[in-house]
Design a protein around this motif. Sequence first.
Motif, PDB file in Angstrom:
ATOM      1  N   GLN A  89       3.251  13.805   2.290  1.00  0.00           N
ATOM      2  CA  GLN A  89       2.318  12.754   1.869  1.00  0.00           C
ATOM      3  C   GLN A  89       2.807  11.373   2.299  1.00  0.00           C
ATOM      4  O   GLN A  89       2.011  10.536   2.750  1.00  0.00           O
ATOM      5  CB  GLN A  89       2.127  12.802   0.346  1.00  0.00           C
ATOM      6  N   LEU A  90       4.126  11.145   2.208  1.00  0.00           N
ATOM      7  CA  LEU A  90       4.692   9.855   2.628  1.00  0.00           C
ATOM      8  C   LEU A  90       4.347   9.556   4.072  1.00  0.00           C
ATOM      9  O   LEU A  90       4.006   8.420   4.432  1.00  0.00           O
ATOM     10  CB  LEU A  90       6.220   9.893   2.504  1.00  0.00           C
ATOM     11  N   ALA A  91       4.415  10.595   4.901  1.00  0.00           N
ATOM     12  CA  ALA A  91       4.135  10.392   6.327  1.00  0.00           C
ATOM     13  C   ALA A  91       2.641  10.196   6.579  1.00  0.00           C
ATOM     14  O   ALA A  91       2.257   9.552   7.564  1.00  0.00           O
ATOM     15  CB  ALA A  91       4.649  11.599   7.120  1.00  0.00           C
ATOM     16  N   ALA A  92       1.793  10.725   5.695  1.00  0.00           N
ATOM     17  CA  ALA A  92       0.342  10.613   5.910  1.00  0.00           C
ATOM     18  C   ALA A  92      -0.166   9.241   5.471  1.00  0.00           C
ATOM     19  O   ALA A  92      -0.774   8.506   6.261  1.00  0.00           O
ATOM     20  CB  ALA A  92      -0.376  11.720   5.150  1.00  0.00           C
ATOM     21  N   PHE A  93       0.026   8.892   4.235  1.00  0.00           N
ATOM     22  CA  PHE A  93      -0.235   7.522   3.754  1.00  0.00           C
ATOM     23  C   PHE A  93       0.442   7.347   2.408  1.00  0.00           C
ATOM     24  O   PHE A  93       0.619   8.316   1.666  1.00  0.00           O
ATOM     25  CB  PHE A  93      -1.729   7.182   3.678  1.00  0.00           C
ATOM     26  N   THR A  94       0.845   6.103   2.116  1.00  0.00           N
ATOM     27  CA  THR A  94       1.642   5.860   0.917  1.00  0.00           C
ATOM     28  C   THR A  94       0.824   5.320  -0.247  1.00  0.00           C
ATOM     29  O   THR A  94       1.220   5.449  -1.402  1.00  0.00           O
ATOM     30  CB  THR A  94       2.755   4.839   1.214  1.00  0.00           C
ATOM     31  N   HIS A  95      -0.327   4.716   0.057  1.00  0.00           N
ATOM     32  CA  HIS A  95      -1.080   4.057  -1.024  1.00  0.00           C
ATOM     33  C   HIS A  95      -2.441   3.628  -0.494  1.00  0.00           C
ATOM     34  O   HIS A  95      -2.559   3.209   0.657  1.00  0.00           O
ATOM     35  CB  HIS A  95      -0.304   2.809  -1.492  1.00  0.00           C
ATOM     36  N   THR A  96      -3.438   3.763  -1.348  1.00  0.00           N
ATOM     37  CA  THR A  96      -4.716   3.095  -1.047  1.00  0.00           C
ATOM     38  C   THR A  96      -5.187   2.338  -2.276  1.00  0.00           C
ATOM     39  O   THR A  96      -5.989   1.435  -2.170  1.00  0.00           O
ATOM     40  CB  THR A  96      -5.828   4.120  -0.710  1.00  0.00           C
ATOM     41  N   CYS A  97      -4.694   2.721  -3.437  1.00  0.00           N
ATOM     42  CA  CYS A  97      -5.217   2.411  -4.770  1.00  0.00           C
ATOM     43  C   CYS A  97      -6.454   3.277  -4.975  1.00  0.00           C
ATOM     44  O   CYS A  97      -7.480   3.083  -4.319  1.00  0.00           O
ATOM     45  CB  CYS A  97      -5.552   0.933  -4.975  1.00  0.00           C
ATOM     46  N   PHE A  98      -6.319   4.226  -5.868  1.00  0.00           N
ATOM     47  CA  PHE A  98      -7.394   5.206  -6.097  1.00  0.00           C
ATOM     48  C   PHE A  98      -8.700   4.529  -6.500  1.00  0.00           C
ATOM     49  O   PHE A  98      -9.778   5.041  -6.228  1.00  0.00           O
ATOM     50  CB  PHE A  98      -6.956   6.199  -7.184  1.00  0.00           C
ATOM     51  N   MET A  99      -8.585   3.340  -7.125  1.00  0.00           N
ATOM     52  CA  MET A  99      -9.794   2.636  -7.557  1.00  0.00           C
ATOM     53  C   MET A  99     -10.487   1.958  -6.370  1.00  0.00           C
ATOM     54  O   MET A  99     -11.630   1.510  -6.490  1.00  0.00           O
ATOM     55  CB  MET A  99      -9.436   1.566  -8.599  1.00  0.00           C
ATOM     56  N   VAL A 100      -9.787   1.832  -5.244  1.00  0.00           N
ATOM     57  CA  VAL A 100     -10.396   1.217  -4.053  1.00  0.00           C
ATOM     58  C   VAL A 100     -10.966   2.316  -3.155  1.00  0.00           C
ATOM     59  O   VAL A 100     -12.168   2.335  -2.875  1.00  0.00           O
ATOM     60  CB  VAL A 100      -9.365   0.356  -3.287  1.00  0.00           C
ATOM     61  N   THR A 101     -10.112   3.227  -2.701  1.00  0.00           N
ATOM     62  CA  THR A 101     -10.584   4.363  -1.897  1.00  0.00           C
ATOM     63  C   THR A 101      -9.843   5.614  -2.381  1.00  0.00           C
ATOM     64  O   THR A 101      -8.610   5.671  -2.323  1.00  0.00           O
ATOM     65  CB  THR A 101     -10.301   4.164  -0.396  1.00  0.00           C
ATOM     66  N   PRO A 102     -10.562   6.613  -2.882  1.00  0.00           N
ATOM     67  CA  PRO A 102      -9.910   7.782  -3.480  1.00  0.00           C
ATOM     68  C   PRO A 102      -9.314   8.755  -2.462  1.00  0.00           C
ATOM     69  O   PRO A 102      -9.516   8.606  -1.249  1.00  0.00           O
ATOM     70  CB  PRO A 102     -11.038   8.437  -4.273  1.00  0.00           C
ATOM     71  N   TYR A 103      -8.581   9.715  -2.959  1.00  0.00           N
ATOM     72  CA  TYR A 103      -7.956  10.755  -2.125  1.00  0.00           C
ATOM     73  C   TYR A 103      -7.839  12.025  -2.961  1.00  0.00           C
ATOM     74  O   TYR A 103      -7.928  11.989  -4.194  1.00  0.00           O
ATOM     75  CB  TYR A 103      -6.582  10.287  -1.612  1.00  0.00           C
ATOM     76  N   ASP A 104      -7.611  13.155  -2.262  1.00  0.00           N
ATOM     77  CA  ASP A 104      -7.662  14.459  -2.922  1.00  0.00           C
ATOM     78  C   ASP A 104      -6.572  14.669  -3.968  1.00  0.00           C
ATOM     79  O   ASP A 104      -6.805  15.300  -4.994  1.00  0.00           O
ATOM     80  CB  ASP A 104      -7.532  15.588  -1.886  1.00  0.00           C
ATOM     81  N   GLY A 105      -5.338  14.190  -3.685  1.00  0.00           N
ATOM     82  CA  GLY A 105      -4.197  14.508  -4.544  1.00  0.00           C
ATOM     83  C   GLY A 105      -4.464  14.159  -6.007  1.00  0.00           C
ATOM     84  O   GLY A 105      -4.146  14.932  -6.917  1.00  0.00           O
ATOM     85  N   TYR A 106      -5.057  12.997  -6.238  1.00  0.00           N
ATOM     86  CA  TYR A 106      -5.365  12.542  -7.601  1.00  0.00           C
ATOM     87  C   TYR A 106      -6.300  13.530  -8.279  1.00  0.00           C
ATOM     88  O   TYR A 106      -6.059  13.979  -9.412  1.00  0.00           O
ATOM     89  CB  TYR A 106      -5.999  11.151  -7.512  1.00  0.00           C
ATOM     90  N   VAL A 107      -7.368  13.897  -7.576  1.00  0.00           N
ATOM     91  CA  VAL A 107      -8.361  14.812  -8.161  1.00  0.00           C
ATOM     92  C   VAL A 107      -7.746  16.197  -8.361  1.00  0.00           C
ATOM     93  O   VAL A 107      -8.013  16.876  -9.362  1.00  0.00           O
ATOM     94  CB  VAL A 107      -9.621  14.879  -7.264  1.00  0.00           C
ATOM     95  N   ASP A 108      -6.882  16.610  -7.430  1.00  0.00           N
ATOM     96  CA  ASP A 108      -6.210  17.910  -7.559  1.00  0.00           C
ATOM     97  C   ASP A 108      -5.333  17.948  -8.814  1.00  0.00           C
ATOM     98  O   ASP A 108      -5.286  18.957  -9.528  1.00  0.00           O
ATOM     99  CB  ASP A 108      -5.345  18.199  -6.324  1.00  0.00           C
TER     100      ASP A 108
END
Length: 445
Positions: A89-108
């Motif tokens: 995950q570190l190599a893919a992206f480190t942060h977007t802020c889930f409240m700005v643009t979401p990602y799967d890991g949080y929902v998982d």
Amino acid sequence: MTEIGGPTVPQQRKLVTAIPGPGSLERLDRKKAYVADGVGTTLPVFVVAAGGGVLVDVDGNSLIDLGSGIAVTTVGNAAPRVVARATEQLAAFTHTCFMVTPYDGYVDVAAKLAELTPGDHAKKSALFNSGAEAVENAVKIARVATGRDAVAVFDHAYHGRTNLTMAMTAKNMPYKNGFGPFAGEVYRAPMSYPLRDGLSGAEAAARAIDVLEKQVGAANLACVVIEPIQGEGGFVVPAPGFLPAIADWCRANGVLFVSDEIQAGFCRTGAWFAVDEESVVPDLITTAKGIAGGLPLAAVTGRAEVMDAVHAGGLGGTYGGNPVACAAALGAIEEMETGDLAGRARDIGALMRARLDALKDAHPVIAEVRGRGAMMAIELTTPGTLEPDAARTARVAAYCHSQGVVVLTCGTWGNVFRFLPPLSISDELLEEAFDVVAEAFSATA
Ligand SMILES: Cc1ncc(COP(=O)(O)O)c(C=O)c1O
């Protein structure tokens, strides 16, 4: 798998210098110069690698870890699945802020929490960075969902160090002293503490409910927040029946029952959550620590309709549910599921209980052995009394530390040892650690 940490760390206790050694002592001077004195240290060795049940310090000493960084590295330090998922995950992206643009890991992670937490009703989660933040948010949610203000907590409770959670935490020194004024509308009820009150669960619950009804009023209470086994307060295990009676009373009065499982949750007690022992289904549950194998992550999980009572934008924070922490959590949970770590916690609990019971027989300063699974404790008192013996506790701890075994103390009176080994520790290492603990009791008698 890393070169220096994780499973490559030899699972052995090895002392090559005094504890702390010269390298650590030198670094302690730097710490003293640059780190605020308010940030304490239990055992001042500077760690350079860790894996399984062992910490390696800068001087080359290997110490057995009976604390898991305060119940965090439940799956073991630098556990392979945690490291692999977090690294990817570190190599893919480190942060977007889930409240700005979401990602799967949080929902998982939220989906996993819905599956694993008690009850088969619809559940939702919100993710945060620390246990205290999760507790604060559970209270926010409970207040909006009920339209009520008051919060009930218990004697000996520990819920964190932020302003609201300091109000909820019982112990003054070191957590509260001088830091007030504290948040209002927090009320304290007596806890079930079998060693000290001798009450059954039903009797202790009736006592607590009477205080809440007379001093607060059920209709004013948004929630009752309780640790199903208290952590910092002394690993106090309420008498059987206490938790179900409090939960029933909450349900009958429209009060939300919040189980703070930040220390007891995620397989620590031999079940996914400590309330599972008595089939209690909380309205809200707070988790942190063991959830992510050492990365900062916390959650509030609860009944979907309760969680959804809060208006859009009312919950969140810049880093809450950081993608690397979520990836680590998914790795830690996979480790717990595939390795049946709840079962391993029960085995570790049986081993520790046998060792601690034998120790109690030999040393009357030990008033009680208590706990569940890999969350065990002993309380020290002047023999034949309930007078806490914090001085002996400190001497035993110092001896263990000097011999390369990391032990933690706790309790309102500082007279309790809490044993929280990582669940990846071997029986051999555990036995060796408890040989040292036994030696410490004899040496300090
Ligand atoms: C039961 C309980 N609640 C809340 C907290 C606070 O968690 P954190 O230190 O992550 O803020 C702790 C920490 O020890 C805890 O044991």
